[in-house]
Design an enzyme around this catalytic site. Structure first.
Site, PDB file in Angstrom:
ATOM      1  CE  LYS A 262      -3.710  -2.566   2.188  1.00  0.00           C
ATOM      2  NZ  LYS A 262      -4.386  -2.970   3.440  1.00  0.00           N
TER       3      LYS A 262
ATOM      4  CD  GLN B 124      -3.225  -4.380   6.716  1.00  0.00           C
ATOM      5  OE1 GLN B 124      -3.218  -3.400   5.976  1.00  0.00           O
ATOM      6  NE2 GLN B 124      -3.722  -5.542   6.345  1.00  0.00           N
TER       7      GLN B 124
ATOM      8  CG  ASP C 254      -9.699  -0.203   4.727  1.00  0.00           C
ATOM      9  OD1 ASP C 254      -9.666  -0.511   3.522  1.00  0.00           O
ATOM     10  OD2 ASP C 254      -8.845  -0.568   5.552  1.00  0.00           O
TER      11      ASP C 254
END
Ligand code: NAD
Length: 284
Positions: free
Chosen positions: A52, A96, A119
């Site tokens: 990422k 994460q 997200d």
């Protein structure tokens, strides 16, 4: 059988995002910014965060990774997120997952400002997706929808069987397909006779994390198969949830692993972060 080439499409999207980020910089004198919070030393999580970060660099974004030890307190994570919520250089915040078991993941995700929730895991954005409103959509299912669109596959009226019902893959996938007027079925670990459901499907979308879960006799001739799973086989290869060699010849379209849904997830993270930056404009 035709391959759904996520790698090529992701590259195309990344190029477009890079161009738009340049235009954004000219207009606002700043670049889109992403903050990643990585707790612990899980090798897969570290690899994903590394990918990422590299993608952000390629697109000309600012990015920062907050690495925290396994035994970090919940309060310390919350404090860092709040700092990122207030940081004018940050448009998107990504936690994460998975987090260590002593951390309440739901609580952590709720601290992220919905306008920086790239997200799409905050209940605010989950609700907007469920009601068909614009918001941030989880990157993996969003990437699947982009892939279908690229190949002119319209889910409208199609029987879609989703295998896996997690908050990050199966459930948002179902909401997106339902919003696109598909008939949607969600199967999971407690589903009785999985094969009965997959055999009836025009499109099978599987994200369960089980190697070879979808076998040749579970797929009807001409079906479309989207393999969202990413697993490490005993010989070290990356494989999906579909018994690819046996299933692929029966399908009309199928995603490879790697090179299918995986690269699309990262492309959608860039796209969501750009969208957050555009929403924020000059002032975050
Ligand atoms: P998860 O463990 O949170 O959820 C798994 C889901 O699959 C659950 O709903 C469970 O009930 C179901 N399931 C498990 N075994 C099953 C079985 N035998 N039959 C039917 N259903 C079963 O996992 P997750 O985070 O949703 O991830 C799922 C998979 O997708 C993993 O392989 C993960 O690595 C992959 N993934 C890929 C991407 C990507 O970018 N391609 C992104 C996220 C997750």
């Amino acid at each position: 059988m035709q391959l759904l080439d996520g790698k090529s499409l992701a590259k195309k999207i990344e190029e477009s995002v890079t161009l738009q980020a340049k235009e954004f910089k000219t207009r606002t004198h700043r670049v889109p910014g992403l903050a990643v919070i990585l707790v612990g030393h899980d090798a897969a999580s570290q690899a994903y965060v590394g990918m990422k970060k590299k993608a952000c660099d390629r697109a000309g974004f600012y990015s920062v990774t907050h690495e925290m030890p396994d035994d970090i307190s919940q309060e310390a994570i919350i404090k860092t997120i709040e700092m990122m919520n207030d940081n004018p250089n940050i448009d998107g915040i990504l936690i994460q997952l998975p987090l260590p078991s002593h951390i309440d993941t739901t609580k952590i995700l709720e601290v992220v400002s919905p306008s920086k929730d790239v997200d799409g895991f905050h209940p605010y954005n989950v609700g907007r997706l469920a009601t068909g409103l614009d918001g941030f959509v989880p990157c993996t299912p969003l990437g699947v929808m982009e892939l279908l669109r690229e190949y002119n596959i319209d889910p409208k009226g199609k029987n879609c069987c989703i295998v896996g019902a997690s908050n990050i893959v199966g459930k948002p996938m179902a909401a997106l397909l339902l919003n696109a007027n598909a008939t949607v079925e969600i199967c999971h670990i407690f589903t009785d006779d999985l094969k009965k459901h997959t055999l009836a499907a025009d499109i099978i979308l599987v994200g369960a994390g089980v190697i070879n879960l979808i076998k040749e006799d579970m797929v009807r001739e001409g079906a479309i198969v989207i393999d969202i799973g990413i697993n490490r086989a005993s010989d070290g290869r990356l494989v999906g949830d579909v018994d690819y060699d046996a299933v692929a010849p029966k399908t009309s379209y199928i995603t490879p692993v790697p090179g299918g849904v995986g690269p699309m997830t990262i492309a959608m993270l860039l796209s969501n972060t750009l969208k957050a930056a555009q929403n924020h404009g000059e002032n975050v």
